[in-house]
Design an enzyme around this catalytic site. Structure first.
Site, PDB file in Angstrom:
ATOM      1  CE  LYS A  42     -42.851 -20.743-100.572  1.00 21.07           C
ATOM      2  NZ  LYS A  42     -43.891 -20.634 -99.590  1.00 21.07           N
TER       3      LYS A  42
ATOM      4  CE  LYS B  78     -45.153 -18.913 -92.157  1.00 15.40           C
ATOM      5  NZ  LYS B  78     -46.270 -17.981 -92.331  1.00 15.40           N
TER       6      LYS B  78
ATOM      7  CE  LYS C  22     -53.330 -21.002 -91.605  1.00 14.60           C
ATOM      8  NZ  LYS C  22     -53.361 -19.933 -92.573  1.00 14.60           N
TER       9      LYS C  22
END
Ligand code: ATP
Ligand code: LTN
Length: 330
Positions: free
Chosen positions: A114, A194, A197
């Site tokens: 990422k 998933k 947060k």
């Protein structure tokens, strides 16, 4: 009494995924086990953090632990960085860990893919060793976590066993405790990933401190498939299956009962009921949170936690140093 240890890192506000995958289980276990629950603030530093936001989140997580139902008279709550032995033991364990095994950690591999092109910190790589230290410093028997942490616990076990086989039995080898259901709550907009947060888009996650109307809208706007039968099928219907898992864990109704209840009814009615269920879970948590965050209770709880844990941690790290021949003979 068997001992359980677990933590959550203050990298963002807590999500419904953290609640279902971790906190809810801490609460269910608190009468049965001796529990040490901490805020993993050192772990948050693997990526740059704004210092004031980090401080606020540490307090928020403590308040949320209690608002969700952790009883500070039963559970010891503390901040990781207030116990220096975590970092000290992490170094000793780094000397018993291999670059090869750390490079195989899926969470690390995901993060570097990422962050491609961005700078990757050394601590992102060594992160699971600090996690191992968090656990075996206390000779934990069990570690309640969500599914994504399974591999890190497996590594923890390997490191503990390696240390024991080199230096004689010293650390307890811990077992993960992963909930049968709800161990991986998925993103509402992208049900193959998933719920996280630290995601960029906020539509995919539900925060425990989200506005209640916003929560309802996020559930009603959750991505589902183009059919309309409320049926559990992770492969073909990941979106609705994820919502059914949330429904089931919050109401203790089985998937079969939910399928029966909504047979012949569309997604609209199901989503609307689920929105009410989630709000009914979160509303009292927010009310309790609002009371606690204003009081002096949080600091008192964290002081008690720090004082109790410091003694246990100090003893173990001194013994570990001694075991390895560091310093002078004691
Ligand atoms: P991030 O979202 O920033 O990657 P995180 O929420 O995965 O962080 P933590 O906050 O440290 O990381 O996770 C605390 C606990 O919550 C862990 O036990 C983790 O397995 C669990 N958890 C996190 N997300 C989910 C999820 N979507 N479903 C179930 N459990 C989860
Ligand atoms: N790495 C975990 C958080 C964490 C943890 C721990 C969980 C840090 N130390 C010790 C259990 C035990 C995560 O990213 N979710």
């Amino acid at each position: 009494m068997k001992r359980m240890v677990s933590g959550i890192k203050p990298t963002g506000e807590l999500t419904l995924g953290n609640y279902i995958g971790a906190i809810k289980n801490f609460i269910e276990f608190q009468n049965e086990y001796e529990m040490f629950i901490f805020i993993a603030d050192l772990h948050a530093l693997t990526k740059p953090q704004d210092r004031l936001k980090l401080r606020k989140r540490i307090k928020d997580i403590t308040a949320l632990y209690i608002a969700c139902g952790l009883d500070p008279d039963k559970v010891t709550i503390f901040i990781q960085s207030e116990i220096p032995a975590h970092s000290q033991l992490a170094y000793l364990l780094e000397c018993h860990s291999y670059i090869g095994e750390l490079g195989r950690m899926t969470q690390y591999k995901d993060q570097i893919s990422k962050q491609a092109g961005e700078s990757i910190t050394a601590s992102l790589f060594t992160y699971p060793v600090l996690m191992a230290a968090d656990i075996i410093l206390y000779d934990a028997d069990f570690v309640p976590v969500g599914d994504d942490q399974k591999q890190h616990i497996e590594l923890t076990r390997n490191i503990a066993q390696r240390f024991n086989s080199r230096h004689g039995d010293f650390f307890k080898v811990p077992e993960p405790v992963i909930p049968k259901q709800g161990a991986r709550i998925m993103d509402l907009q992208d049900p193959l990933n998933k719920m996280s947060k630290s995601d960029d888009s906020d539509k995919g996650y539900i925060l425990l401190l989200d506005d209640l109307n916003r929560i309802k809208n996020k559930i009603k706007g959750a991505v589902t498939d183009s059919f309309s039968d409320v049926r559990f099928d992770l492969e073909k219907k990941p979106g609705i299956s994820n919502l059914m898992t949330i429904y089931s864990t919050l109401t203790k109704k089985s998937i079969k009962e939910i399928e029966d209840k909504y047979r012949g009814k569309g997604y609209g009615e199901f989503k609307s009921d689920l929105a009410d269920i989630v709000v009914a879970t979160i509303k009292p948590i927010q009310e309790k949170y609002n009371n606690i965050i204003k009081s002096t209770k949080i600091d008192e709880i964290l002081d008690v936690g720090r004082d109790k844990i410091s003694k246990i941690a100090y003893k173990k790290i001194m013994k570990a140093n001694n075991k390895l021949g560091l310093g002078r003979k004691r």
